[in-house]
Design a protein around this motif. Structure first.
Motif, PDB file in Angstrom:
ATOM      1  N   ALA A 263       0.818  -1.212   0.000  1.00  0.00           N
ATOM      2  CA  ALA A 263       0.000   0.000   0.000  1.00  0.00           C
ATOM      3  C   ALA A 263       0.853   1.263   0.000  1.00  0.00           C
ATOM      4  O   ALA A 263       0.493   2.261  -0.628  1.00  0.00           O
ATOM      5  N   VAL A 264       1.981   1.215   0.706  1.00  0.00           N
ATOM      6  CA  VAL A 264       2.852   2.393   0.832  1.00  0.00           C
ATOM      7  C   VAL A 264       4.290   1.943   0.566  1.00  0.00           C
ATOM      8  O   VAL A 264       5.051   1.661   1.505  1.00  0.00           O
ATOM      9  N   PRO A 265       4.688   1.882  -0.691  1.00  0.00           N
ATOM     10  CA  PRO A 265       6.000   1.308  -1.029  1.00  0.00           C
ATOM     11  C   PRO A 265       7.184   2.045  -0.408  1.00  0.00           C
ATOM     12  O   PRO A 265       8.264   1.460  -0.261  1.00  0.00           O
ATOM     13  N   ASP A 266       7.032   3.311  -0.061  1.00  0.00           N
ATOM     14  CA  ASP A 266       8.145   4.087   0.476  1.00  0.00           C
ATOM     15  C   ASP A 266       8.099   4.223   1.998  1.00  0.00           C
ATOM     16  O   ASP A 266       8.800   5.070   2.564  1.00  0.00           O
ATOM     17  N   SER A 267       7.292   3.418   2.661  1.00  0.00           N
ATOM     18  CA  SER A 267       7.185   3.520   4.118  1.00  0.00           C
ATOM     19  C   SER A 267       8.513   3.176   4.788  1.00  0.00           C
ATOM     20  O   SER A 267       8.982   2.028   4.733  1.00  0.00           O
ATOM     21  N   LEU A 268       9.134   4.157   5.421  1.00  0.00           N
ATOM     22  CA  LEU A 268      10.404   3.919   6.106  1.00  0.00           C
ATOM     23  C   LEU A 268      10.225   2.930   7.248  1.00  0.00           C
ATOM     24  O   LEU A 268      11.071   2.051   7.476  1.00  0.00           O
ATOM     25  N   GLU A 269       9.121   3.089   7.993  1.00  0.00           N
ATOM     26  CA  GLU A 269       8.849   2.197   9.120  1.00  0.00           C
ATOM     27  C   GLU A 269       8.759   0.748   8.652  1.00  0.00           C
ATOM     28  O   GLU A 269       9.280  -0.166   9.301  1.00  0.00           O
ATOM     29  N   GLY A 273      11.340  -2.142   9.745  1.00  0.00           N
ATOM     30  CA  GLY A 273      10.772  -3.248  10.516  1.00  0.00           C
ATOM     31  C   GLY A 273      10.870  -4.566   9.780  1.00  0.00           C
ATOM     32  O   GLY A 273      11.169  -5.611  10.383  1.00  0.00           O
ATOM     33  N   LEU A 274      10.621  -4.552   8.458  1.00  0.00           N
ATOM     34  CA  LEU A 274      10.702  -5.788   7.677  1.00  0.00           C
ATOM     35  C   LEU A 274      12.131  -6.324   7.675  1.00  0.00           C
ATOM     36  O   LEU A 274      12.350  -7.548   7.764  1.00  0.00           O
ATOM     37  N   ALA A 275      13.102  -5.428   7.590  1.00  0.00           N
ATOM     38  CA  ALA A 275      14.488  -5.871   7.628  1.00  0.00           C
ATOM     39  C   ALA A 275      14.794  -6.572   8.947  1.00  0.00           C
ATOM     40  O   ALA A 275      15.445  -7.632   8.973  1.00  0.00           O
ATOM     41  N   PHE A 294      15.682   1.885   3.344  1.00  0.00           N
ATOM     42  CA  PHE A 294      15.431   2.722   4.515  1.00  0.00           C
ATOM     43  C   PHE A 294      16.443   3.861   4.589  1.00  0.00           C
ATOM     44  O   PHE A 294      16.065   5.033   4.770  1.00  0.00           O
ATOM     45  N   ILE A 295      17.716   3.558   4.428  1.00  0.00           N
ATOM     46  CA  ILE A 295      18.754   4.583   4.513  1.00  0.00           C
ATOM     47  C   ILE A 295      18.562   5.631   3.424  1.00  0.00           C
ATOM     48  O   ILE A 295      18.644   6.840   3.678  1.00  0.00           O
ATOM     49  N   ALA A 296      18.281   5.176   2.208  1.00  0.00           N
ATOM     50  CA  ALA A 296      18.078   6.115   1.108  1.00  0.00           C
ATOM     51  C   ALA A 296      16.865   7.005   1.376  1.00  0.00           C
ATOM     52  O   ALA A 296      16.872   8.202   1.075  1.00  0.00           O
ATOM     53  N   GLY A 297      15.814   6.427   1.967  1.00  0.00           N
ATOM     54  CA  GLY A 297      14.619   7.211   2.268  1.00  0.00           C
ATOM     55  C   GLY A 297      14.875   8.269   3.325  1.00  0.00           C
ATOM     56  O   GLY A 297      14.408   9.412   3.208  1.00  0.00           O
ATOM     57  N   VAL A 298      15.628   7.908   4.361  1.00  0.00           N
ATOM     58  CA  VAL A 298      15.955   8.882   5.402  1.00  0.00           C
ATOM     59  C   VAL A 298      16.819   9.997   4.825  1.00  0.00           C
ATOM     60  O   VAL A 298      16.602  11.192   5.112  1.00  0.00           O
TER      61      VAL A 298
END
Length: 331
Positions: A263-269, A273-275, A294-298
């Motif tokens: 639903a939200v492909p760019d969700s950092l959370e 969490g999945l990692a 995650f790092i790229a998104g932050v």
């Protein structure tokens, strides 16, 4: 919702028993809500009624609390009180009305229950306790009839109560359930939900508040309710996955985070969490990919959006990524 329906709810149980909210039980016995929540979390005395995803105390629960408070106050060790209550629960009738004819007292080394025809020993004790259940009925009625202490103006809307709850939550230390800010935030979220039972964001925030103090079952109930009200409540979905990971169920966490990412492909959370969940089951390659996302998104966020906790997680993710690359030979 009216004051009466807020505190006494007609359930579908055949016994027709009444249900009492935690704040009313707190006022009745002059016990902090945090202590009642702790007793529930540890299985000492838990609310036995569940209505629309929320828990309430029955009158039988009130008797157990009354007995426990008196025995603990008289110095009886917790384990002996627990044994007394376990036996008492077995012996007490299953419906409300006969309780008005019961007396619970402690005689020498015995906790004794009496009705109109016989008496029996509930467990062992060494204090004098004389609890008239009819009197407890009257005390409950008196407390429920008392005006409630008000925080903000009582005519506020559900959304205004929600905003007030958010303000009080922001003022909370984050770890002390006895902090007045925690109590005020929780009560304000409850007010919002009383006025609007479909307020998904209030369920999500209240669930997060409960999770912070260790009430994981209560938190899960509220996140589930948020998703029933609004299946698009991504925060609730993320929180449910985080709860699964916290309680040692990485497979459920993985499913939850993947559903969120659809639903939200760019969700950092969700990526972070999945990692973590994938690492728990040995999925190092996939975990690496999600940590890199995650790092790229932050890094793509404005500096003002990179809060302290987010920066800390990025630093941790960077260290894990470096270790995984060395282990997997990916540079």
């Amino acid at each position: 919702m009216s004051e009466t329906t807020e505190t006494t709810i007609a359930t579908s149980d055949p016994s027709g028993q009444s249900a009492y909210a935690v704040r009313d039980v707190s006022r009745l016995f002059e016990l902090p809500e945090s202590r009642l929540r702790y007793w529930a979390q540890t299985g000492f005395i838990s609310p036995s009624i569940r209505v629309r995803g929320r828990t309430f105390y029955s009158f039988r629960d009130l008797i157990a609390i009354k007995v426990a408070r008196e025995l603990l106050g008289a110095g009886m060790p917790l384990q002996r009180v627990r044994r007394s209550l376990d036996s008492l629960r077995v012996k007490l009738p299953e419906v409300d009305q006969p309780l008005a004819r019961l007396r619970v007292r402690c005689e020498h080394e015995r906790v004794v229950v009496e009705d109109q025809t016989h008496s029996f020993e509930a467990a062992t004790g060494q204090v004098l306790l004389d609890l008239n259940v009819q009197t407890l009925h009257q005390e409950v009625a008196q407390v429920l009839a008392m005006p409630r202490p008000q925080g903000p103006a009582p005519d506020r809307s559900a959304y205004e109560w929600f905003l007030y709850a958010c303000e009080r939550e922001a003022a909370w230390s984050g770890d002390d359930p006895d902090d007045p800010a925690f109590t005020e935030a929780r009560e304000a979220y409850d007010r919002a939900l009383d006025l609007d039972p479909e307020f998904a964001a209030a369920y999500t925030n209240l669930g997060a508040l409960l999770a912070a103090v260790g009430d994981l079952d209560g938190a899960r109930d509220h996140f589930d309710q948020a998703l029933r009200c609004d299946p698009g409540q991504h925060e609730a979905q993320a929180n449910l996955a985080a709860l699964a990971l916290r309680t040692g169920d990485p497979e459920t966490a993985i499913a939850g985070y993947r559903q969120l990412l659809r639903a939200v492909p760019d969700s950092l959370e969700a990526h972070y969490g999945l990692a973590r969940a994938l690492l728990a089951v040995g999925g190092k390659g996939q975990a690496l990919a999600h940590l890199e996302r995650f790092i790229a998104g932050v890094d793509g966020l404005a500096a003002a959006q990179q809060a302290g906790s987010l920066r800390e997680r990025r630093q941790h993710a960077t260290r894990v990524v470096a270790a995984l690359r060395r282990e997997l030979g990916s540079g």
